[in-house]
Design an enzyme around this catalytic site. Sequence first.
Site, PDB file in Angstrom:
ATOM      1  N   ARG A 277       0.837  -1.299   0.057  1.00  0.00           N
ATOM      2  CA  ARG A 277       0.144  -0.066  -0.140  1.00  0.00           C
ATOM      3  C   ARG A 277       0.922   1.266   0.189  1.00  0.00           C
ATOM      4  O   ARG A 277       1.355   1.563   1.143  1.00  0.00           O
ATOM      5  CB  ARG A 277      -0.968   0.148   1.088  1.00  0.00           C
ATOM      6  CG  ARG A 277      -1.915   0.831   1.127  1.00  0.00           C
ATOM      7  CD  ARG A 277      -2.755   0.902   2.631  1.00  0.00           C
ATOM      8  NE  ARG A 277      -2.249   2.039   3.466  1.00  0.00           N
ATOM      9  CZ  ARG A 277      -1.905   2.033   4.636  1.00  0.00           C
ATOM     10  NH1 ARG A 277      -2.496   0.918   5.301  1.00  0.00           N
ATOM     11  NH2 ARG A 277      -1.357   2.948   5.121  1.00  0.00           N
ATOM     12  N   HIS A 281      -4.070   4.691   4.324  1.00  0.00           N
ATOM     13  CA  HIS A 281      -5.072   3.753   4.234  1.00  0.00           C
ATOM     14  C   HIS A 281      -6.342   4.264   3.439  1.00  0.00           C
ATOM     15  O   HIS A 281      -6.906   3.800   2.494  1.00  0.00           O
ATOM     16  CB  HIS A 281      -5.432   3.493   5.528  1.00  0.00           C
ATOM     17  CG  HIS A 281      -6.657   2.401   5.854  1.00  0.00           C
ATOM     18  ND1 HIS A 281      -6.885   1.382   5.704  1.00  0.00           N
ATOM     19  CD2 HIS A 281      -7.931   3.021   6.312  1.00  0.00           C
ATOM     20  CE1 HIS A 281      -8.180   0.863   5.579  1.00  0.00           C
ATOM     21  NE2 HIS A 281      -8.686   1.991   6.169  1.00  0.00           N
ATOM     22  N   TYR A 290       2.251   6.237  11.643  1.00  0.00           N
ATOM     23  CA  TYR A 290       2.634   5.150  11.917  1.00  0.00           C
ATOM     24  C   TYR A 290       3.560   4.335  11.217  1.00  0.00           C
ATOM     25  O   TYR A 290       4.156   3.310  11.255  1.00  0.00           O
ATOM     26  CB  TYR A 290       1.597   4.051  12.196  1.00  0.00           C
ATOM     27  CG  TYR A 290       0.590   4.266  11.029  1.00  0.00           C
ATOM     28  CD1 TYR A 290       0.854   3.426   9.876  1.00  0.00           C
ATOM     29  CD2 TYR A 290      -0.557   5.046  11.022  1.00  0.00           C
ATOM     30  CE1 TYR A 290       0.324   3.355   8.821  1.00  0.00           C
ATOM     31  CE2 TYR A 290      -1.213   4.907   9.788  1.00  0.00           C
ATOM     32  CZ  TYR A 290      -1.164   4.152   8.847  1.00  0.00           C
ATOM     33  OH  TYR A 290      -2.003   3.980   7.739  1.00  0.00           O
TER      34      TYR A 290
HETATM   35  C1  LIG Z   1     -14.904  -5.799  10.368  1.00  0.00           C
HETATM   36  C2  LIG Z   1     -14.311  -4.401  10.453  1.00  0.00           C
HETATM   37  N1  LIG Z   1     -13.410  -3.958  11.292  1.00  0.00           N
HETATM   38  C3  LIG Z   1     -12.910  -2.878  11.269  1.00  0.00           C
HETATM   39  C4  LIG Z   1     -12.958  -2.061  10.175  1.00  0.00           C
HETATM   40  C5  LIG Z   1     -12.298  -0.911   9.726  1.00  0.00           C
HETATM   41  N2  LIG Z   1     -11.260  -1.137   8.678  1.00  0.00           N
HETATM   42  C6  LIG Z   1     -11.387  -0.707   7.609  1.00  0.00           C
HETATM   43  S1  LIG Z   1     -10.169  -1.073   6.579  1.00  0.00           S
HETATM   44  C7  LIG Z   1      -9.225  -1.746   8.063  1.00  0.00           C
HETATM   45  C8  LIG Z   1      -8.138  -2.344   7.761  1.00  0.00           C
HETATM   46  C9  LIG Z   1      -8.242  -3.468   6.542  1.00  0.00           C
HETATM   47  O1  LIG Z   1      -6.956  -3.989   6.426  1.00  0.00           O
HETATM   48  P1  LIG Z   1      -6.926  -5.117   5.412  1.00  0.00           P
HETATM   49  O2  LIG Z   1      -7.664  -6.133   5.397  1.00  0.00           O
HETATM   50  O3  LIG Z   1      -5.360  -5.511   5.066  1.00  0.00           O
HETATM   51  O4  LIG Z   1      -7.160  -4.390   3.895  1.00  0.00           O
HETATM   52  P2  LIG Z   1      -6.564  -2.962   3.480  1.00  0.00           P
HETATM   53  O5  LIG Z   1      -7.151  -1.876   3.768  1.00  0.00           O
HETATM   54  O6  LIG Z   1      -5.042  -2.903   3.753  1.00  0.00           O
HETATM   55  O7  LIG Z   1      -6.894  -3.140   1.934  1.00  0.00           O
HETATM   56  C10 LIG Z   1      -9.974  -1.538   9.026  1.00  0.00           C
HETATM   57  C11 LIG Z   1      -9.604  -1.952  10.228  1.00  0.00           C
HETATM   58  C12 LIG Z   1     -13.728  -2.576   8.940  1.00  0.00           C
HETATM   59  N3  LIG Z   1     -14.093  -2.040   7.979  1.00  0.00           N
HETATM   60  N4  LIG Z   1     -14.385  -4.009   9.301  1.00  0.00           N
END
Ligand SMILES: Cc1ncc(C[n+]2csc(CCOP(=O)(O)OP(=O)(O)O)c2C)c(N)n1
Lengths: 377, 377, 326, 326
Positions: A277, A281, A290
């Site tokens: 990434r 985010h 971070y």
């Molecule tokens: C069940 C849930 N918990 C928390 C969130 C808040 N949140 C949105 S994206 C994210 C991180 C997701 O990480 P990853 O699966 O690696 O996907 P990326 O964002 O890196 O594409 C979080 C914690 C959410 N959307 N859904």
Amino acid sequence: MLVEKSDDKLIAATADGRADLPAVVAKFEIRRSRFLDPAGKPVRALPDFARDRAEMAALYRGMVLARSFDAKAVALQRTGRLGTFPSALGQEAVAVGIAAAMRRDDVLLPSFREHGAQLWRGVTPVELFLFWGGDERGSNFAQAREDFPICVPVGTHVPHAVGVALAIKLRREDRVAVCAFGDGATSKGDVAEALNIAGAWKLPAVFVINNNRWAISVPVAQQTAAETLAQKAIAAGFDGEQVDGNDVVAMREAVARALAKARAGGGPTLIEALSYRLGDHTTADDASRYRSDSEVSPHWAEEPIGRLRRYLVEEESWTKSDEEGLIDEVASLIDRAAEAYLVFPPPAPEAMFDFTYEILPRDLAEQRREALGAAAE
Amino acid sequence: MLVEKSDDKLIAATADGRADLPAVVAKFEIRRSRFLDPAGKPVRALPDFARDRAEMAALYRGMVLARSFDAKAVALQRTGRLGTFPSALGQEAVAVGIAAAMRRDDVLLPSFREHGAQLWRGVTPVELFLFWGGDERGSNFAQAREDFPICVPVGTHVPHAVGVALAIKLRREDRVAVCAFGDGATSKGDVAEALNIAGAWKLPAVFVINNNRWAISVPVAQQTAAETLAQKAIAAGFDGEQVDGNDVVAMREAVARALAKARAGGGPTLIEALSYRLGDHTTADDASRYRSDSEVSPHWAEEPIGRLRRYLVEEESWTKSDEEGLIDEVASLIDRAAEAYLVFPPPAPEAMFDFTYEILPRDLAEQRREALGAAAE
Amino acid sequence: MPEISLVQAINLALARAMADDETVIVLGEDVAAEGGVFRATEGLLDRFGPERILDAPLAEGAIAGLSVGLAAQGFRPVAEIQFTGFIYPAIDQLVNHASRLRTRTRGRLTCPMVLRSPCGGGIRAIEHHSESPEAMFAHVPGLRVVIPSSPARAYGLLLAAIRDPDPVVFLEPTRLYRAAREEVEDDGAALPLDRCFVLREGSDLTLVSWGAMIRETLEAAELLAAEGISAEVVDIATVKPLDTEGLLASVGKTGRCVIVHEAPVTGGVGGEIAARLAERALVSLLAPIERVAGWDTVMPSPRLERYYLPSAARIAAAARRALAYQ
Amino acid sequence: MPEISLVQAINLALARAMADDETVIVLGEDVAAEGGVFRATEGLLDRFGPERILDAPLAEGAIAGLSVGLAAQGFRPVAEIQFTGFIYPAIDQLVNHASRLRTRTRGRLTCPMVLRSPCGGGIRAIEHHSESPEAMFAHVPGLRVVIPSSPARAYGLLLAAIRDPDPVVFLEPTRLYRAAREEVEDDGAALPLDRCFVLREGSDLTLVSWGAMIRETLEAAELLAAEGISAEVVDIATVKPLDTEGLLASVGKTGRCVIVHEAPVTGGVGGEIAARLAERALVSLLAPIERVAGWDTVMPSPRLERYYLPSAARIAAAARRALAYQ
Ligand SMILES: Cc1ncc(C[n+]2csc(CCOP(=O)(O)OP(=O)(O)O)c2C)c(N)n1
Ligand SMILES: Cc1ncc(C[n+]2csc(CCOP(=O)(O)OP(=O)(O)O)c2C)c(N)n1
Ligand SMILES: [Mg+2]
Ligand SMILES: [Mg+2]
């Protein structure tokens, strides 16, 4: 048990007497594939599809389109005309590799970072802008009508893929459910449950982990002690593999292989796409809180668009005018989409009532009248 | 990816081009241990504790006690004096092996089929009868006060073990959380989430899968495509191993090894104990609906009590009078417990109010008055 | 005394609780280095170190579940669920374990944990980031459910929640995180978890609300005041257990009541309040109790949310109806 | 026409629905060879084969989630959760997906699934086998929630639930599974999902209930009849959406109402019903609406459950209070 690994740091040979366990009952290994190195040089014979210049150009265009869409979405957000948006900057090969390998009638179940795949499959940039602009109509795709909408609750769409794959299997169709999710999602029970059932029922499904190394502020090494995420498949009893997720050729090849296996009745596959990434985010995030620039910058040398461009220039005589033509075409496509989005008529308030149920309950009909009265004021 | 396995039937060598993947990045294996074969013959050098006749006799007594408790509980249920009860017939070595390896101040988080471990740790048969008789006081153990109560919702206590282990680690204590659950539980997201976190945080925890091959009517082969359940640990990045769960020596040894590793800061271990549910799922179940006698009967030859008895007779000159003395002692202990249970004073209705919160809310205090009024009528 | 925002008050209460009691542990997704996506836990990592504030893997069910384990061992975990849209996987642990560990074991093991989560709409957030599920928790025996509506109440109620010997679901209105500001004294004083707060005294009718909707409710009271109507505004704050006496005192005085909440009207906490008032105060009621709440539709995406969220105008209109009733 | 039990009526409806519509698929834990732990799915495997009735791995969240996927693909999954105590992991999928797939996609994808689960106490079952969580579902927009109280209504309502184009949570009172028996015609006729049922006509007051508590409620009506009191008994049956008109018709006539349910009183569906009546029928109410319900305690284990479950005596006492009220 880990007996051998490529990364020395992760080897944790234990000396707790396990040596006297007599029988090895199962061995597993995880492989990693790549076709183009970061310089765009083939590291081994390319798959057949790569011989077709048009196909390679299409992959390139898909990634450029995804990145342009991203940039426009971020710009719209920055100027208050779009909601919080998760850019997929640097991960275009994952999305495009998935979509390019799929057939039209396969079903895509994306997370929220695969707009590159959605665009390839015919979801329009206007629809995506609408979705991220906070309008449900953005998920009423005119094309790809069986594809699932973007899934915001992390990992919760993975069981849906199991259901879609089961539907396909029960109807004996030649289709596959393809589901993408992040590295963070692999910690969710939903994902483990879904993978296990897909394995137990040998379903026609392909699961792709879009491992961009971060889940907001949590790096993957803090997310799990697993040496790879591909090995999550071992718990579910089917094959998992790693792919260089910044190599669109490797992505497309691996997904195509998994799709062919699924169509042949071979069951599911888990593909861990190793990407990165490069951006925040989302537009609401400030990654400098971070992670440092020095953590991020080496990954720019790996990013997929430059990599494929170098290959095209070198091997397919991709010219400056090819490049400029593409950039222009894509930019105007995205610009037009943004304009169409900005003048899109506002949604009707009654829609929130009319799609809650097919048959509007009486008490809700009353509320609808009241709401429309209030809205009219 | 599975490269080699002991059970030919399960080998599914794929021929889908994976051969041209260049790099193996991780290899894993699952080992299985056993010390005593079904005939009670040592198949290799026994661990140190086995040299102590008293210790081996204690293991034997623990299993006999568990089975006697089981038989009495079933009898009480059949005569309408106990609720639905899940017998652990044939799985006594799993529970006793776990408990015998633990220290007093370790914390046990059982499912509902480890009464053998609970009894070993000082939970009284009266308490267990009370619990299964539908009385919360049965979970207010006089001993083992930090142990968790029996957990009925499958797999939901596994995250608790993570919390307990984290508490232990944060306080830098020399203790371990030990959690047991069934083969069916391995399909639950709770378990996958918990294992993953235990691995990520390298917690002092030992997880034992009490694999009795059935989850009510669902055999383990339908529960998952995983060749072993021990490999669920691979997804979580720590060691998993199989143990002959009908060999109490192997169980005790494997758990002791995992405990030592955890105490030494080596993190968690997953132990898959291979046993067999010889009886019905519970007293409410009729297993003949879904499995035949011919499926069950071979497993009687493997059961743990006969196995250890044969060893004791052969190697430790266990006599008929030793045996009879033990049976008598245990029978009278259980009989006395059953009698005490049957005359145990009934629970007070107000208890349901008094333990809902530490500080009784005002509206609940009102309800309490009303309920006690109604109860008095 | 400086003016601080609601999210800063949360931060202050967390820091205070952690400083006062070393068994208090903060955990959740992105709470450590990131300081929480709303900065509720900002600075805690530097101050208390990585053993007191832990970034958890992305698993809400396990976050709740391991908090039960921690709590049973004598810690006081304060776990964050990043948005209430993601709290549902924690319900199993809350209902089947956290809320009943004490009674199941007849007091041998207890569960003094807090589950914090930003809730509610009005921040133009994407799907699943604007939910108000407090009623689902308010139905669960053994839980307490708290929703503050101002920085000072956020501070005092969160301290109370952390010190409470039983599990508390603590929902923080996202819309107020930065919008609500007031002076808060960091004196470590908790507020009671079983009392409602009269935010504005009045004699003609009672407006009952909680959380972010307190803003629109107070606005409505202003609108009504301009018309010469004196509305009392009661902030429930603790939706479980409800302060029935506090409510009765106000409605007994005014005889008319409008209940305002953001969650869908059907099965919302407003129904419970109305039912209690109708049970206990029927004689004093001069008009039907009105509920102004979210519709029984899925919370819409941002472009429609203003048609969903109760407005001051809708509240005032209901109040006028209640007053007009003979 | 033979008398059959409620669980047999469920079985009959499932078989009928599967025979009529090949997109109906039954899945769950132990539903195939075992025929369900209560035998609700007995015989279906033999009749419809392993592609129409599937034993799922032990994972309630995924059972709900994959049903969403199946439903979006045009199937009509009827999933069983073995006991409502284990339904909580399915809530995330119900709230965040099943209930909103239609509105999220503006009708492009829909979710015609049924989640069946035995509910309620009184069968002397161990912890977690006696819960009544209907209120948690009744708060969720996009869901329908149904609880039958007799074999014939179980049959007709389950058929309606399966044919409904939206997700339905269908809770079956375990206590009635074998205890309730009546003649049921297997005519494939569905009952409406938005109407309550008047089970006994009366003029002095209305007793409202649903599920297993209908038994005690009818018993109470008998007790009252012996005293010369004429109680009307209304079975809500569909707790979401509520048939407000049906309720108003009865309470408008009698002017007095006692609501009976097994779930904890606070936040239960009784509160919603009382609130609606107090909103719409205040003038007709001659007495406060009483709720006779489970206490706000955790459902106790069997040895105390009779102190928890509302009894006919408690219901009758509340009815007498309502009648005595001037
Ligand atoms: C069940 C849930 N918990 C928390 C969130 C808040 N949140 C949105 S994206 C994210 C991180 C997701 O990480 P990853 O699966 O690696 O996907 P990326 O964002 O890196 O594409 C979080 C914690 C959410 N959307 N859904
Ligand atoms: C979450 C949950 N779902 C369903 C049940 C009903 N149930 C009780 S035991 C059981 C099977 C458990 O199988 P396994 O984990 O192998 O444990 P075993 O009973 O074989 O010891 C089921 C489905 C339950 N108790 N909890
Ligand atoms: Mg990521
Ligand atoms: Mg089992």
